[in-house]
Design a protein around this motif. Structure first.
Motif, short mmCIF file in Angstrom:
data_model
loop_
_atom_site.label_atom_id
_atom_site.label_comp_id
_atom_site.label_asym_id
_atom_site.label_seq_id
_atom_site.Cartn_x
_atom_site.Cartn_y
_atom_site.Cartn_z
N ALA A 576 0.82 -1.21 0.00
CA ALA A 576 0.00 0.00 0.00
C ALA A 576 0.86 1.26 0.00
N ALA A 577 1.98 1.25 0.73
CA ALA A 577 2.82 2.44 0.80
C ALA A 577 3.41 2.81 -0.56
N PRO A 578 3.98 1.88 -1.34
CA PRO A 578 4.42 2.27 -2.69
C PRO A 578 3.29 2.75 -3.59
N PHE A 579 2.09 2.18 -3.41
CA PHE A 579 0.95 2.63 -4.21
C PHE A 579 0.63 4.10 -3.91
N LEU A 580 0.61 4.46 -2.63
CA LEU A 580 0.34 5.86 -2.28
C LEU A 580 1.45 6.78 -2.78
N LEU A 581 2.70 6.32 -2.69
CA LEU A 581 3.81 7.13 -3.17
C LEU A 581 3.73 7.32 -4.68
N ILE A 582 3.43 6.27 -5.41
CA ILE A 582 3.32 6.38 -6.87
C ILE A 582 2.15 7.29 -7.24
N SER A 583 1.06 7.19 -6.51
CA SER A 583 -0.07 8.07 -6.77
C SER A 583 0.31 9.53 -6.56
N LEU A 584 1.06 9.81 -5.53
CA LEU A 584 1.48 11.18 -5.27
C LEU A 584 2.45 11.67 -6.33
N ILE A 585 3.32 10.81 -6.82
CA ILE A 585 4.27 11.21 -7.87
C ILE A 585 3.52 11.54 -9.17
N LEU A 586 2.58 10.69 -9.54
CA LEU A 586 1.78 10.98 -10.72
C LEU A 586 1.00 12.28 -10.56
N LEU A 587 0.53 12.52 -9.35
CA LEU A 587 -0.16 13.78 -9.09
C LEU A 587 0.78 14.97 -9.26
N LEU A 588 2.02 14.84 -8.81
CA LEU A 588 2.98 15.93 -8.95
C LEU A 588 3.26 16.23 -10.42
N VAL A 589 3.47 15.18 -11.22
CA VAL A 589 3.74 15.39 -12.64
C VAL A 589 2.54 16.04 -13.32
N ALA A 590 1.35 15.55 -13.01
CA ALA A 590 0.14 16.13 -13.61
C ALA A 590 -0.04 17.58 -13.18
N GLN A 591 0.27 17.88 -11.93
CA GLN A 591 0.13 19.25 -11.45
C GLN A 591 1.13 20.17 -12.14
N LEU A 592 2.36 19.72 -12.30
CA LEU A 592 3.35 20.53 -13.00
C LEU A 592 2.92 20.80 -14.44
N LEU A 876 12.25 16.43 -8.99
CA LEU A 876 10.86 16.57 -9.42
C LEU A 876 10.12 17.56 -8.54
N LEU A 877 10.36 17.50 -7.24
CA LEU A 877 9.72 18.44 -6.34
C LEU A 877 10.22 19.86 -6.56
N ALA A 878 11.52 19.99 -6.86
CA ALA A 878 12.08 21.32 -7.06
C ALA A 878 11.49 22.01 -8.28
N ALA A 879 11.02 21.20 -9.26
CA ALA A 879 10.44 21.81 -10.45
C ALA A 879 9.14 22.54 -10.15
N GLY A 880 8.48 22.17 -9.07
CA GLY A 880 7.21 22.81 -8.75
C GLY A 880 7.27 23.77 -7.60
N ILE A 881 8.44 24.02 -7.03
CA ILE A 881 8.57 24.93 -5.90
C ILE A 881 9.16 26.24 -6.39
N PRO A 882 8.41 27.32 -6.37
CA PRO A 882 8.96 28.61 -6.83
C PRO A 882 9.94 29.18 -5.82
N ILE A 883 10.90 29.93 -6.33
CA ILE A 883 11.89 30.59 -5.48
C ILE A 883 11.46 32.04 -5.29
N THR A 884 11.09 32.35 -4.09
CA THR A 884 10.63 33.70 -3.77
C THR A 884 11.76 34.47 -3.11
N THR A 885 12.03 35.66 -3.61
CA THR A 885 13.09 36.51 -3.06
C THR A 885 12.48 37.83 -2.65
N PRO A 886 12.68 38.29 -1.43
CA PRO A 886 13.58 37.72 -0.39
C PRO A 886 12.87 36.79 0.58
N GLY A 887 11.72 36.26 0.27
CA GLY A 887 11.02 35.35 1.16
C GLY A 887 9.57 35.78 1.30
N PRO A 888 8.79 35.08 2.13
CA PRO A 888 9.16 33.90 2.92
C PRO A 888 9.30 32.64 2.06
#
Length: 1136
Positions: A576-592, A876-888
Motif C-alpha cells: 500500500a505504501a508504494p501505491f500511495l507514493l506512486i499516486s502522489l508522484i503521478l499527481l505531482l507530474v500532472a500538477q506541473l 521533481l519536487l524542485a520543479a514545482g517549488i517557486p523561489i521567492t526573493t527575499p522570502g518567505p
C-alpha cells in the motif's frame, strides 16, 4: 537566538509527542519487569524446616516427588465447553445441539469410571490470549504481558525461571518435544530456553490437517511405547486452525475434537503408574473462532489431570472448579519434586497433594498446608525481589499481603511443632495462605494486565493536540508577521509546572508516576500556547486556511490515516505504501503540467482555462520532468522486489535476495551477487563524488572534503572486504578461521570509526569553500557575441561596437593596475552556492555506510536505489517549488508527504515488517565478538538496522528546502540593473546574472529559520497523524482478535520510528544551522582579517557561473554587505 529558538521549539514539540506516546503506552501495553533469578534445590524459598513429606527422602528437593514422568498434551484453543458432555434436553427449553459438545467422550468416561484418578477443571486464562504469551504463562507461572522488559530483548525468549529449565537442570532425560509446526525446536542454553521460530505457514486445509495429525499420532505412540523419556510435551494446532477457518460451530470442529479424543485415549492406555497426564488448552476462542482478547470464551480453557494411581481423595464435583491457568506451574513443579520457578505467582491445586492412601484426614490437610506454605514462601520471595527492582506494585496492598503471609507462616511453623489435634487450625492456615496467594495474583493483575482507558484517552488527546499545534504553527511560520520570541514561552511554562509539581510531591511525600508527571508538564505548556496562538493568529483566519493542503494530498493522507484501522491494510502496507507514493508522484507530474511549468516557452503565453499565465519560464522542460517521473517509478518498482512477506499471507513468497550471501549454496552465483553488491557500492560512491564535483565542492581543501576524497574509498574497501569475509567464513581453512573471525569484527568497527571521524570533521569545518586571494582588481565579466559575419543593420552595430569598446577599455585598465606596486586584495570564494546541500549529502553518505553494514549484502542495491530515487524525487519536487526573493520560503505539503511516504516504502524495501519476528537479529552481531555481554550495544545495533530508513530520511529532510535553490543553477537569469542606471542599461549589453542558489537563503535569515521551523513541523505533523492513527486504532480495537498480533506491534514500531525520526530531524536541521553559523563566522573572520591589514578594495561577487562580475550590494547576504562596508574585495562562486 533564532536558531536556538527553532531547535528548542522542535525539541519541545517532540517532547509533547513523547509524552502522549508514553501516556498512551502506559495505559495500553501490558508491561512488567522480567527478573532473571532462578530457584534451586540448594536454596529453600524461605526460612524454616523442610516441609512435611520431604524429610529423609533421598534426592528430595523442596518436596518429595509423587510422579517420575509427565505427559503434557497442549491442545491449542481447547475451550472449556469443548470438554463438556452433550447436555440432556431440559423440559421447557429448546434442545441444545452444538457440533463441539460431547466429542471428547473419553474424558467423561474416565471421570465417571475412575473419579479418584481424574479431574476436569475450568482453566481461567489471563489476557492477552495469544499463543506465545500463554506458553510463557504455562512454563513460568507468571503473567506474561505484551512487553516483558528484561535483559534479553529477543521476542520469543524466556529469560525468567521456568519449568523446562528446572527439568533440564535436575538431570532429567532429554526432553522430547512433539508439535504440529509451532515450535521448530527447543534450544537448550545455560539459564535460558528459546522458542525458535513460529511456523509462518499454517495449513488450514483438511487433507493437510489430517495428514499432519496422522503423522504426529504415529510418532507420539512410538515415543510413549519406547519409554526413553521423562517428560513428553506435545502441542496440537488442529483445533485452533479449524476454529480460525470454520469457527467452533462447524462440523469440521467435531471431527477435529474426535481426533483429539482418540489421541487422549491412546495415551491413557499406554501410561504407567508413575506417570501424570495433563491435557490442557492454552486459551479459548470466540464464536468466530478467533482469539487474542479477554472475552469469557477466549479466557476459558479446559484442564484435565489423570494418573493411573489414585490422585484425588474424593469424587469430582458436579460443576468443575475454576482455577487460574498459572496454578498448573507450581502444582506440576511440586508433584515432580522440582523447585517452583522463581517468578511464579500461581496457587497450587491443593487437593492433588492429599494423602489418598492414608485414611487420616489430618495427614491430607497437613500435606496441603505444606504445599501451600512452600508456594507462599516462593511468592513472598518473588514479591520482595520484584518490589526492590520495580516500583509498579501498590505499596499499601503489598504491606498488607506481607503481614498476612507472616501471620500464616508463623501459625504454620507453630503447628509443625505439635501436629496432633490441630485439624481446625490447619484449615485456618490453609485459608490464610490461599488468601495471600490470591491477593498477590489480584494485585499483579491490577498492575500488569489491565487497560487504563483514562491514560489511553489522555495520550491520544495529547497526540491530537500536538498535531494541531504543528499544523497551526507551520502556517503561522509562513506568514510575514511571524516572530520567534513567543516560541520559548511554552517551554518555560512546562518547566515551571514540572518543577512546581515535583516540589509539591516532594514536600507532601506523595509518589507520582513519571509518565503522568511528564504528561502534566506537556499539557500545562501546550494549552496556554495553543490558546495564545489561536487568539492572536488562528482566530483571524478562516478554518480552511489552517489546512492549506491540496485536495489530492489531503485525500491520500486521509486514506493512510484510515488504513491503520484495518488489520488487512496494516498487513499489506508493504504494497500500500508504494501505491500511495506512486499516486502522489503521478499527481505531482500532472500538477506541473497543468500549471504550465513543463510547457515549451512558446506555449506559455497562451492563456489556459482556470489558470493564470505563468510568470516565468519553466525550470525544466516536459521531457526532463517526465523522465524524472518515469525513473522514479522504475526505482520504486525495483525496490519493491526486495520484500518480506508477513506471516499472515502464507501464499506470498519473500524475496530470496534478503538473505545474506553466506546462505547461498552455489559458488558461482555467490560470486556474481558479490560482484553486483560491490558494484552497487562503487556506484554509490561514484555518484556522490560526481555530484560534489558538479557543484565544485570537491575542490575545497577543507578536512571534510579531503575525507570524502580518501576516507570514503577506504570505507568502501572495508565494507567490501567485510562482505567477502562474512560470505565465505564457513569456507575458510581451519588455520585461518580465527583470523577471519577477528577481521570480521574489526572491519565493521573500522568503517564505523571512519564514519564517525568524517562526521566529526564535518561538524568542525562544515564550510566546503575554496578561497583564493590575489592582488589586483578583478575584472568584470563582458559578454561578447560570437562572430557570425559582418553587421547587417544599424542595430547590430549599436550592439557590437560598445562591447568591443568596453573590452578594450578593460584591457588597458588591467595593464595599468598591474604596473602598480601594490593593488587591492581580491578574495575569491567558490562553492558557496551549494554549501548547505554539500554538507547534507556528505553527512547522509557517511551515515549510509554503517547502516549498510548492518544489513545483508544485497540490500546495498536497495541503498543505491534509495539514493537514486531520493535524487529524482528532489529534482521533481524542485520543479514545482517557486523561489521567492527575499522570502518567505516554504516547502509544499506534497513534498513533505512524498518524503514521508518514501521513508515508509524504504522501510519495507529493506526487508522489514512491523512485527517482532521480522526483526533482523543478525545485526546484533555485526562488529561484536562472540560471548560479549553488551546487551545494550546489540539492542542499539538491531534498532539502528530496523529504523535505518527513518534515520536517513529524517536527517535528509532539510534537502526539501535546499534543493530548489540548488536547482536554480540550471537556468540562467537576466542580470538586474541598479536603479537609476536605465541610460547605461540601454547602452550596455545585457549580461546573464549568475544564480545565487543557496545564498538566497542567507539573504533573508529570518525567513530561512522560519522555513526550517515550518519544514520540521510539517514533517512531524505527517508522522504524528500516523502515530495518532495507530493509537486510536489500538484503542478502539483493543478487543479485536488481532490487537496483539497486528495493531499493538504496529503501534510500537510507529512510536519507535517517530522517536527516531524526530531526533534525526532535529539533527539534520541542526547541521544546516551549524553550516549557516560557520558561513557567518567565515565572513566575520574575513572582515576582521582585512580590517587588521588596513587594505582597501572594492567588493566583487559571482554566482553559479564560471567568471567574476561586479556585484550589487542589494544582491549579497548581510555578512557580504559588511564586507562591502569594510573595503574588502570578495569574489564567491558556487562552482570553480
Amino acid at each position: 537566538m533564532r536558531k536556538i529558538s527553532v531547535l528548542l521549539f522542535l525539541a519541545w514539540v517532540g517532547f509533547l509527542f513523547y509524552a502522549g506516546i508514553a501516556l498512551f503506552t502506559s495505559g495500553f501495553l501490558l508491561t512488567r519487569l522480567e527478573l532473571t533469578n532462578h530457584s534451586s534445590c540448594q536454596e529453600p524459598p524461605g526460612p524454616g524446616s523442610l516441609p512435611w513429606g520431604s524429610r529423609g527422602e533421598p534426592g528430595a528437593c523442596w518436596m518429595a516427588s509423587r510422579f517420575s514422568r509427565l505427559v503434557l498434551v497442549l491442545i491449542d484453543a481447547l475451550r472449556f465447553d469443548f470438554a463438556q458432555p452433550q447436555l440432556s434436553h431440559v423440559s421447557g427449553e429448546p434442545p441444545v445441539s452444538l457440533p463441539f459438545l460431547g466429542k471428547l467422550g473419553f474424558l467423561q468416561r474416565i471421570l465417571e469410571i475412575q473419579p479418584h484418578h481424574a479431574r476436569l477443571y475450568q482453566s481461567k486464562v489471563d489476557p492477552p490470549t495469544t499463543t506465545m504469551q500463554r506458553l510463557k504463562a504455562l512454563t513460568t507461572g507468571s503473567l506474561p504481558t505484551f512487553i516483558d522488559a528484561g535483559s534479553n530483548f529477543a521476542s520469543y525468549a524466556i529469560a525468567e525461571d521456568n519449568l523446562v529449565k528446572q527439568l533440564t537442570s535436575t538431570g532429567c532425560d532429554p526432553l522430547m518435544s512433539l508439535q504440529e509446526g509451532v515450535w521448530s525446536s527447543w534450544e537448550m542454553k545455560p539459564g535460558t530456553i528459546f522458542f525458535l521460530e513460529l511456523s509462518p505457514k499454517l495449513s488450514f486445509s483438511r487433507p493437510s490437517m489430517l495428514e499432519t495429525y496422522t503423522q504426529w499420532t504415529m510418532v507420539l505412540s512410538f515415543t510413549v511405547d519406547s519409554g526413553e523419556w521423562d517428560v513428553l510435551i506435545t502441542h496440537f494446532l488442529g483445533v485452533d486452525h479449524c476454529g480460525h477457518k470454520h469457527g467452533p460451530h462447524h462440523p469440521e470442529m467435531a471431527k477435529k475434537l474426535s481426533q483429539m479424543d482418540q489421541v487422549i485415549q491412546g495415551l491413557v492406555e499406554r501410561l504407567e503408574n508413575d506417570t501424570l497426564l495433563v491435557v490442557t488448552g492454552d486459551h479459548g476462542m470466540t464464536t468466530s473462532g478467533n482469539h487474542g482478547g479477554d472475552s469469557e470464551l477466549e479466557t476459558s480453557a479446559a484442564l484435565f489431570l489423570y494418573s493411573p494411581t489414585a490422585l484425588f481423595p474424593s469424587a469430582p464435583p458436579e460443576e468443575p472448579e475454576v482455577i487460574p491457568q498459572i496454578s498448573l506451574v507450581p502444582t506440576l513443579a511440586l508433584l515432580l519434586g522440582l523447585p517452583i520457578p522463581f517468578g511464579n505467582i500461581g496457587e497450587v491445586i491443593a487437593e492433588v497433594f492429599s494423602e489418598v492412601e492414608d485414611s487420616q484426614p489430618h495427614s491430607s490437610t497437613l500435606a496441603q498446608a505444606s504445599a501451600l506454605h512452600l508456594n507462599a514462601q516462593q511468592v513472598s520471595r518473588f514479591l520482595h525481589t520484584y518490589s526492590a527492582a520495580a516500583q509498579d506494585l501498590q505499596v499499601k496492598e503489598l504491606h498488607r499481603l506481607q503481614n498476612l503471609f507472616s501471620k500464616a507462616s508463623a501459625d504454620y511453623q507453630r503447628l509443625l511443632q505439635s501436629p496432633q489435634g490441630a485439624e481446625a487450625a490447619l484449615q485456618t492456615v490453609i485459608t490464610e495462605l490461599q488468601q495471600f496467594l490470591r491477593g498477590v495474583r489480584a494485585m499483579c493483575i491490577e498492575s500488569w494486565a489491565r487497560f487504563s482507558l483514562v491514560r489511553m484517552a489522555g495520550g491520544a488527546a495529547l497526540l491530537a493536540a500536538t498535531c494541531f499545534l504543528c499544523l497551526l504553527v507551520s502556517q503561522w511560520a509562513a506568514s510575514p508577521g511571524f516572530y520567534f520570541r513567543p516560541l520559548l514561552i511554552p517551554m518555560a511554562w512546562g518547566l515551571t509546572g514540572a518543577l512546581v509539581c515535583a516540589g509539591l510531591l516532594a514536600t507532601t511525600g506523595l509518589k507520582l508516576d513519571s509518565v503522568v508527571l511528564g504528561a502534566m508538564a506537556a499539557v500545562g505548556s501546550l494549552l496556554p500556547f495553543l490558546w495564545k496562538a489561536w487568539a492572536s493568529w488562528g482566530a483571524k483566519r478562516p478554518l480552511a486556511a489552517l489546512l492549506p493542503m491540496p485536495g489530492p494530498v489531503l485525500l491520500l493522507l486521509l486514506i493512510r490515516f484510515a488504513g491503520f484501522f484495518s488489520d488487512s491494510f496494516v498487513i499489506a502496507e508493504a504494497r500500500a505504501a508504494p501505491f500511495l507514493l506512486i499516486s502522489l508522484i503521478l499527481l505531482l507530474v500532472a500538477q506541473l503540467h497543468w500549471e504550465g511549468k513543463l510547457l515549451p516557452p512558446k506555449l506559455l503565453t497562451i492563456p489556459r482555462l482556470g489558470f493564470l499565465t505563468p510568470a516565468g519560464p519553466p525550470r525544466h522542460n516536459g521531457t526532463h520532468a517526465l523522465g524524472l517521473g518515469v525513473g522514479l517509478l522504475l526505482c520504486i518498482r525495483l525496490a519493491g522486489l526486495f520484500h518480506r512477506c508477513p506471516e499472515e499471507t502464507p501464499a506470498c513468497s519473500s524475496s530470496p535476495w534478503l538473505s545474506p550471501l553466506a546462505s547461498m549454496v552455489g559458488g558461482r552465483a555467490k560470486n556474481v551477487w558479490y560482484g553486483a553488491c560491490v558494484g552497487a557500492l562503487a556506484a554509490l560512491l561514484a555518484a556522490v563524488r560526481l555530484w560534489l564535483r558538479r557543484y565544485g565542492n570537491l575542490k575545497s581543501p577543507e578536512p571534510p572534503v579531503l575525507f570524502v576524497r580518501w576516507g570514503l574509498p577506504l570505507m568502501g574497501l572495508g565494507t567490501a572486504a567485510y562482505w567477502a569475509l562474512a560470505s565465505g567464513a564457513d569456507e575458510a581453512p581451519p588455520r585461518l578461521r580465527a583470523l577471519v573471525a577477528g577481521a570480521s569484527v574489526m572491519l565493521p568497527r573500522a568503517v564505523a570509526g571512519l564514519a564517525a571521524s568524517g562526521l566529526m570533521l564535518l561538524l568542525w569545518r562544515p564550510v566546503t569553500v575554496l578561497v583564493k586571494a590575489a592582488a589586483g582588481a578583478p575584472r568584470t565579466r563582458t559578454v561578447l557575441t560570437p562572430f557570425s559575419g559582418p553587421p547587417t543593420s544599424q542595430a547590430d552595430l549599436d550592439y557590437v561596437v560598445p562591447q568591443i569598446y568596453r573590452h578594450m577599455q578593460e584591457e588597458f585598465r588591467g595593464r595599468l593596475e598591474r604596473t602598480k606596486f601594490q593593488g587591492p586584495l581580491t578574495v575569491a570564494a567558490y562553492q558557496l552556492g551549494s554549501v548547505y546541500s554539500a554538507a547534507m549529502v556528505t553527512a547522509l553518505t557517511l551515515l549510509a555506510f554503517p547502516l549498510l553494514l548492518l544489513h545483508a549484502e544485497r540490500i546495498s542495491l536497495v541503498f543505491l536505489l534509495l539514493f537514486l530515487q531520493s535524487f529524482l524525487l528532489l529534482h521533481l519536487l524542485a520543479a514545482g517549488i517557486p523561489i521567492t526573493t527575499p522570502g518567505p520560503f516554504t516547502v509544499p505539503w506534497q513534498a513533505v508527504s512524498a518524503w514521508a511516504f518514501m521513508a515508509t516504502q524504504t522501510f519495507y524495501s529493506t526487508g522489514h515488517q512491523p512485527v517482532f519476528p521480522a526483526i533482523h537479529w543478525h545485526a546484533a552481531f555485526v562488529g561484536v565478538p562472540e560471548g560479549h555481554d553488551f546487551t545494550w550495544l546489540s539492542a542499539l545495533l538491531v534498532g539502528t538496522n530496523t529504523f535505518a530508513s527513518h534515520i536517513l530520511f529524517a536527517v535528509g529532510c532539510p534537502l526539501l528546502l535546499l534543493w530548489p535553490f540548488l536547482c536554480e543553477s540550471q537556468g540562467p537569469r537576466k542580470r538586474r540593473q541598479p536603479p537609476g542606471n536605465e541610460a547605461e542599461a540601454r547602452v550596455r549589453p545585457e549580461e546573464e546574472e549568475e544564480p545565487l542558489m543557496e545564498m538566497r537563503l542567507r539573504d533573508a535569515p529570518h525567513h530561512f529559520n522560519a522555513a526550517l521551523l515550518q519544514l520540521g513541523l510539517k514533517y512531524l505533523f505527517v508522522l504524528g497523524i500516523q502515530i495518532l492513527a495507530c493509537a486510536l486504532a489500538a484503542s478502539i480495537l483493543r478487543r479485536h482478535l488481532m490487537v496483539w498480533k497486528v495493531f499493538a506491534p504496529k503501534f510500537i514500531f510507529e512510536a519507535m520510528g517517530f522517536i527516531v525520526s524526530s531526533v534525526g530531524l532535529c539533527l539534520g536541521i541542526a547541521l544546516v544551522m551549524r553550516v549557516d553559523g560557520a558561513v557567518s563566522s567565515w565572513f566575520r573572520q574575513l572582515v576582521l582579517a582585512q580590517q587588521r591589514a588596513g587594505e582597501q578594495s572594492s567588493l566583487v561577487y559571482t554566482g553559479a557561473g564560471s567568471s567574476a562580475r561586479e556585484a550589487q550590494s542589494h544582491l549579497l547576504p548581510p555578512c557580504s554587505q559588511d564586507l562591502l562596508a569594510s573595503g574588502t574585495s570578495l569574489f564567491y562562486n558556487s562552482k570553480s
